[in-house]
Design a protein around this motif. Structure first.
Motif, PDB file in Angstrom:
ATOM      1  N   VAL A  95       2.221 122.176  45.322  1.00  0.00           N
ATOM      2  CA  VAL A  95       0.966 122.487  44.629  1.00  0.00           C
ATOM      3  C   VAL A  95       0.204 121.173  44.539  1.00  0.00           C
ATOM      4  O   VAL A  95       0.715 120.202  43.972  1.00  0.00           O
ATOM      5  CB  VAL A  95       1.213 123.093  43.238  1.00  0.00           C
ATOM      6  N   VAL A  96      -0.992 121.137  45.109  1.00  0.00           N
ATOM      7  CA  VAL A  96      -1.701 119.868  45.259  1.00  0.00           C
ATOM      8  C   VAL A  96      -3.055 119.875  44.550  1.00  0.00           C
ATOM      9  O   VAL A  96      -3.656 120.929  44.335  1.00  0.00           O
ATOM     10  CB  VAL A  96      -1.911 119.511  46.749  1.00  0.00           C
ATOM     11  N   VAL A  97      -3.506 118.679  44.242  1.00  0.00           N
ATOM     12  CA  VAL A  97      -4.838 118.478  43.696  1.00  0.00           C
ATOM     13  C   VAL A  97      -5.880 118.561  44.808  1.00  0.00           C
ATOM     14  O   VAL A  97      -6.963 119.137  44.645  1.00  0.00           O
ATOM     15  CB  VAL A  97      -4.924 117.095  43.001  1.00  0.00           C
ATOM     16  N   SER A  98      -5.573 117.980  45.949  1.00  0.00           N
ATOM     17  CA  SER A  98      -6.516 117.786  47.046  1.00  0.00           C
ATOM     18  C   SER A  98      -7.137 119.100  47.523  1.00  0.00           C
ATOM     19  O   SER A  98      -6.432 120.014  47.963  1.00  0.00           O
ATOM     20  CB  SER A  98      -5.804 117.102  48.216  1.00  0.00           C
ATOM     21  N   GLY A  99      -8.465 119.192  47.415  1.00  0.00           N
ATOM     22  CA  GLY A  99      -9.178 120.357  47.903  1.00  0.00           C
ATOM     23  C   GLY A  99      -9.072 121.596  47.050  1.00  0.00           C
ATOM     24  O   GLY A  99      -9.553 122.665  47.439  1.00  0.00           O
ATOM     25  N   MET A 100      -8.472 121.499  45.883  1.00  0.00           N
ATOM     26  CA  MET A 100      -8.222 122.661  45.036  1.00  0.00           C
ATOM     27  C   MET A 100      -8.996 122.559  43.723  1.00  0.00           C
ATOM     28  O   MET A 100      -9.027 121.502  43.098  1.00  0.00           O
ATOM     29  CB  MET A 100      -6.728 122.783  44.723  1.00  0.00           C
TER      30      MET A 100
END
Length: 317
Positions: A95-100
């Motif tokens: 689960v990522v921060v990038s692009g979300m």
């Protein structure tokens, strides 16, 4: 059992690896062939990466280029479900921060909960290729610690707007990233370690490192982390060298140093096949030393290296 419980219960060093969702439209055959090649070594879990959308330029009939915003590797949640249906192996989606956005993350957490997935790996993720530095999307985050706060709120039975979740499921257990040679944006290693300590204090159950080829860097990193009060397992991340181009590409991409002994041997190689064999031999030596130091688990990055990982695993597991 959660990942941290699994690696703590095993007397031997646990085995795990990471896979990428298939490129858009390519199907699951390559993904499943990777898992089939490595499943005999008893992986405790399989990580599944998440990839942000990015701009690509598509040439038009008139010779001009049109910019499209696309996600080349969709389907982290769907891939997790497919692996669960086909194999009896725990999955750990990234689960990522990038692009979300915050809402994107919330819906991903709900989807994972519907599937009964309890383990995730929380990461900031990479910057977009067209960006000089990491930029959050509108209504998104800048740091992994902000994402941890949202997951903690979700675990407490609340949505991001503070409203209660009527049927909260089992809370997520999560791991985080660690960087033996420091994150590229950290001013120094001590600052990076302080961030890792903060992630632990916020609830992280373990950390998985960026790839490295010098075990001393890992051992020193762990020792410094313990001095600063980091007590969670720090799992080494390994990726065998497989191509001549990686001699220059990997240090630049992952901001790491190659040990002198490996560098000298790489300079002798004239073909990808020679590099691949060197990567296997170095990987066996590296993993055996890590095992001698009783690391709880070794995590392999499989992209482009499945055959090499299999050869290493045959020798050490």
């Amino acid at each position: 059992m959660t990942v941290s419980e699994l690696i703590n219960k095993t007397e031997k060093t646990a085995f795990s690896f990471e896979v990428l969702p298939p490129l858009k439209g390519t199907g699951t055959s390559a993904l499943f062939s990777t898992i089939d090649a490595l499943k005999e070594f008893g992986p405790e879990y399989i990580n599944i990466t998440t990839h942000r959308s990015e701009y690509v330029y598509v040439e038009q009939p008139d010779g001009t280029y049109l910019r499209h915003f696309v996600r080349r590797r969709p389907g982290t949640v769907a891939v997790a479900s497919a692996i669960m249906q086909k194999y009896d192996i725990k999955v750990v989606p990234h689960v990522v921060v990038s692009g979300m956005t915050r809402e994107d993350i919330e819906y991903m957490l709900l989807d994972l909960q519907f599937l009964g997935i309890q383990d995730i790996l929380i990461l900031r993720g990479d910057k977009a290729k067209e960006e000089a530095r990491f930029m959050p999307v509108k209504d998104g985050y800048s740091h992994a610690t902000e994402l941890i706060e949202q997951v903690n709120l979700f675990n407490q039975g609340k949505f991001i707007d503070g409203t209660p979740i009527k049927s909260p499921g089992a809370p997520f257990s999560y791991g985080v990233a660690a960087y033996p040679e420091k994150h590229e944006e950290a001013p120094n290693l001590e600052f990076d370690l302080q961030v890792l300590k903060k992630k632990q204090d916020m609830g992280a159950d373990y950390a998985v490192t960026q790839i490295f080829y010098d075990n001393e860097k890992y051992f020193q990193f762990v020792a410094q982390a313990r001095e600063m009060g980091v007590t969670i397992p720090i799992i080494p991340g390994i990726k065998p060298m497989a191509k001549l181009s990686q001699f220059n590409v990997l240090p630049k991409t992952f901001h790491l140093d190659l040990p002198e002994a490996l560098s000298k041997e790489m300079e002798k190689c004239t073909t990808d096949a020679e590099v691949k064999q060197l990567g296997i031999e170095w990987g066996i030596q590296q993993c055996r030393e890590l095992m001698q130091h009783h690391v709880p688990s070794i995590h392999f990055y499989s992209m482009g290296a499945t055959e090499s990982i299999r050869e290493i695993a045959k020798e050490i597991y």
